[in-house]
Write a protein that holds these residues in place. Sequence first.
Motif, PDB file in Angstrom:
ATOM      1  N   MET A  97       0.833  -1.196   0.000  1.00  0.00           N
ATOM      2  CA  MET A  97       0.000   0.000   0.000  1.00  0.00           C
ATOM      3  C   MET A  97       0.871   1.250   0.000  1.00  0.00           C
ATOM      4  N   PRO A  98       1.217   1.709  -1.194  1.00  0.00           N
ATOM      5  CA  PRO A  98       2.120   2.865  -1.288  1.00  0.00           C
ATOM      6  C   PRO A  98       1.517   4.065  -0.557  1.00  0.00           C
ATOM      7  N   GLY A  99       2.338   4.746   0.210  1.00  0.00           N
ATOM      8  CA  GLY A  99       1.874   5.944   0.903  1.00  0.00           C
ATOM      9  C   GLY A  99       1.302   5.666   2.275  1.00  0.00           C
TER      10      GLY A  99
ATOM     11  N   PRO B  76     -18.490 -31.389   6.845  1.00  0.00           N
ATOM     12  CA  PRO B  76     -18.230 -29.945   6.747  1.00  0.00           C
ATOM     13  C   PRO B  76     -16.744 -29.625   6.596  1.00  0.00           C
ATOM     14  N   VAL B  77     -16.468 -28.675   5.740  1.00  0.00           N
ATOM     15  CA  VAL B  77     -15.104 -28.153   5.569  1.00  0.00           C
ATOM     16  C   VAL B  77     -15.157 -26.648   5.808  1.00  0.00           C
ATOM     17  N   LEU B  78     -14.280 -26.169   6.691  1.00  0.00           N
ATOM     18  CA  LEU B  78     -14.201 -24.730   6.931  1.00  0.00           C
ATOM     19  C   LEU B  78     -13.401 -24.075   5.806  1.00  0.00           C
ATOM     20  N   VAL B  79     -13.840 -22.928   5.378  1.00  0.00           N
ATOM     21  CA  VAL B  79     -13.130 -22.168   4.345  1.00  0.00           C
ATOM     22  C   VAL B  79     -12.819 -20.795   4.933  1.00  0.00           C
ATOM     23  N   ALA B  80     -11.542 -20.437   4.953  1.00  0.00           N
ATOM     24  CA  ALA B  80     -11.127 -19.205   5.628  1.00  0.00           C
ATOM     25  C   ALA B  80     -10.331 -18.317   4.685  1.00  0.00           C
ATOM     26  N   SER B  81     -10.500 -17.028   4.842  1.00  0.00           N
ATOM     27  CA  SER B  81      -9.746 -16.088   4.018  1.00  0.00           C
ATOM     28  C   SER B  81      -9.523 -14.779   4.760  1.00  0.00           C
ATOM     29  N   THR B  82      -8.352 -14.214   4.569  1.00  0.00           N
ATOM     30  CA  THR B  82      -7.998 -12.915   5.145  1.00  0.00           C
ATOM     31  C   THR B  82      -7.795 -11.920   4.013  1.00  0.00           C
ATOM     32  N   ASP B  83      -8.298 -10.718   4.180  1.00  0.00           N
ATOM     33  CA  ASP B  83      -8.065  -9.707   3.153  1.00  0.00           C
ATOM     34  C   ASP B  83      -8.091  -8.306   3.732  1.00  0.00           C
ATOM     35  N   GLY B  84      -7.664  -7.367   2.928  1.00  0.00           N
ATOM     36  CA  GLY B  84      -7.691  -5.960   3.313  1.00  0.00           C
ATOM     37  C   GLY B  84      -8.509  -5.159   2.306  1.00  0.00           C
ATOM     38  N   VAL B  85      -8.497  -3.858   2.461  1.00  0.00           N
ATOM     39  CA  VAL B  85      -9.259  -2.995   1.562  1.00  0.00           C
ATOM     40  C   VAL B  85      -8.318  -2.244   0.618  1.00  0.00           C
ATOM     41  N   GLY B  86      -7.006  -2.347   0.870  1.00  0.00           N
ATOM     42  CA  GLY B  86      -6.052  -1.654   0.021  1.00  0.00           C
ATOM     43  C   GLY B  86      -6.170  -0.145   0.145  1.00  0.00           C
ATOM     44  N   THR B  87      -5.669   0.545  -0.873  1.00  0.00           N
ATOM     45  CA  THR B  87      -5.612   2.006  -0.758  1.00  0.00           C
ATOM     46  C   THR B  87      -6.943   2.690  -1.072  1.00  0.00           C
ATOM     47  N   LYS B  88      -8.016   1.933  -1.202  1.00  0.00           N
ATOM     48  CA  LYS B  88      -9.360   2.540  -1.198  1.00  0.00           C
ATOM     49  C   LYS B  88      -9.533   3.319   0.106  1.00  0.00           C
ATOM     50  N   LEU B  89      -8.792   2.862   1.145  1.00  0.00           N
ATOM     51  CA  LEU B  89      -8.829   3.547   2.437  1.00  0.00           C
ATOM     52  C   LEU B  89      -8.326   4.981   2.344  1.00  0.00           C
ATOM     53  N   LYS B  90      -7.437   5.245   1.392  1.00  0.00           N
ATOM     54  CA  LYS B  90      -6.943   6.628   1.233  1.00  0.00           C
ATOM     55  C   LYS B  90      -8.084   7.532   0.770  1.00  0.00           C
ATOM     56  N   VAL B  91      -8.986   6.991  -0.033  1.00  0.00           N
ATOM     57  CA  VAL B  91     -10.140   7.781  -0.481  1.00  0.00           C
ATOM     58  C   VAL B  91     -11.052   8.068   0.716  1.00  0.00           C
TER      59      VAL B  91
END
Lengths: 346, 346
Positions: free
Chosen positions: A143-145, B56-71
């Motif tokens: 994430m630049p910046g 049952p199988v658990l499915v897991a994922s981690t993510d972010g929002v990236g620089t959309k946060l700058k907006v």
Amino acid sequence: MSGRDYRSSGVDIAEGEAAVERMKSSVRRTYNPRVLSDLGSFGGLFRADFPGIPRPVLVASTDGVGTKLKVASMTGRYGTVGADLVNHCVNDILVQGAEPLFFLDYIACGRLDAGVAATIVEGMASACRTCGCALIGGETAEMPGFYAPGDYDVAGTIVGVVEESSIVDGSGITPGMRIIGLESSGLHTNGYSLARKVLFDLAGLTPDSRPGALGGATVADALLEVHRCYLDAVRPVLEEGLARGLCHVTGGGVPGNLKRILPRGCGAVIEESWPVPPLFTLIEDLGGIARREMRRVFNMGAGFLVVVDEDSEARCFDLLANAGGRPFPAGSIIAGGGIEYSGKEP
Amino acid sequence: MSGRDYRSSGVDIAEGEAAVERMKSSVRRTYNPRVLSDLGSFGGLFRADFPGIPRPVLVASTDGVGTKLKVASMTGRYGTVGADLVNHCVNDILVQGAEPLFFLDYIACGRLDAGVAATIVEGMASACRTCGCALIGGETAEMPGFYAPGDYDVAGTIVGVVEESSIVDGSGITPGMRIIGLESSGLHTNGYSLARKVLFDLAGLTPDSRPGALGGATVADALLEVHRCYLDAVRPVLEEGLARGLCHVTGGGVPGNLKRILPRGCGAVIEESWPVPPLFTLIEDLGGIARREMRRVFNMGAGFLVVVDEDSEARCFDLLANAGGRPFPAGSIIAGGGIEYSGKEP
């Protein structure tokens, strides 16, 4: 890694792919037959069969490493923060009696260095393997910046399992019960904003300084000491059903965390009878910080607490000591609502 | 929130507690009878019983929002990034056929503003509730020196479940199958570093600019459009067992993500027959970016892909359209290894 998606950064895809290549073997060594996915799929797959657990309850926790990461970037030593994060998370769900199942990480930085990211993930993978936890997913975001050069933010999520009837929640704690402390390995991952301010800004030390109090170790060595994992130490007490309450001493110290598990009407007297390690007293002295304030920021040498019935105290001591827990008496549960310290302030 | 631990920041505890107070009611509204914990415990507890799912199988994922946060920080509008994050994660595990169970968040900032943190979490809680997902944990870390004023990094982890025999992994994809695209709601959470560079730095627009191409909307409105959730749209196709492959179009665009699910020996021809929304062509024009490059950074209007047998294409179209999926034909699977686009570049 499952779900590890460098593309979301939109930035240096080649560097991201180089990092994944380096992480692969260490991550795959955390897998077990319940892991059904491989690196690169959208989600990590973990088979939800829990043999021997009639009513399984998942226990999940997310945490970060805090500004201990600044010490890593100051020194270029990123090899331990991964284990800090995993061990912190393992301890957090251990509080409710859970065994870890799987872990996912999040690494964010301004400009990705494949070597640094791989070193961080290798540290996580190694700690995961030690406690039988599969590293089934992760995200590395460039994430630049957002981040200064060399700064990496690192967070993680753990999921574990506990039998519903064995959940430890402190609700059965009553006055007269005893509190056993387990040695910490240092600051763990809390209080680093204050520690850095005192050691570097106020006292003018550098990471390479060797203040006499640390017995030859550098400040960086002391600050980067890995957050201890209490799983192996506490498991025998859990297996015998003797833990009435468990407490991971994170930010807020003993007072701030113990109150999270005490039922209404219960307080505690803490006997700080254990030797407070020199890193804490060094920060206390150099910063001119009152012991009372120190106790609310740092673990002061007690990283995990086990609340037990008075008549099982001796047995629990033996179990904890035999499992390498390094236990010491840390106080008692009393009627009331507060957390007090016995004796005079030093 | 379970495990939400402001103490780890060691900094502004009062502000942290104020934030938790504000989040409580929205977070609790995501709970269901499988959630056994409340805000403030070390880990979130979720009962692992899966009626009607034999394996049952658990499915897991981690993510972010990236620089959309700058907006978000540029405009002070933090109300939508929480839903962006949750929907991104829901879509990621939907790719393997999973229904969401629970979510945990991580918010990091330099200086915590209780109102901002609460707004972000309320956005997550609202999106969680919409898709029946419990928000069982979170961590808000105040890390002085790590983040610029107003900047918040936000990441999340989702855990869902799928019956083992119903896992969608693309392994059964064969040449001749059809690709159905589902409309995106905008950039989703990818390509923001490039979009900001083009719109703000290169073209000199501001968040309040209303370029004619956007039909009256401001640049901020267009950029902050919430990442669409595809769960309801895709569920009927999953229930009839008609999905041969699913693909969430995140960073890397259609080419970068479709290749993640194609088995060896399969490629695809993409027919970009759908109308590319004006935000994408605006960025393309202002930045002088080749369509080929645009496709590798942005979703170009196709946020999710469903690969189906040729003879079930019509049925799937109906199912997707009736569930509000807004489907369009997007191409075909071919023998080979690459992802090509049919027709000439515009």
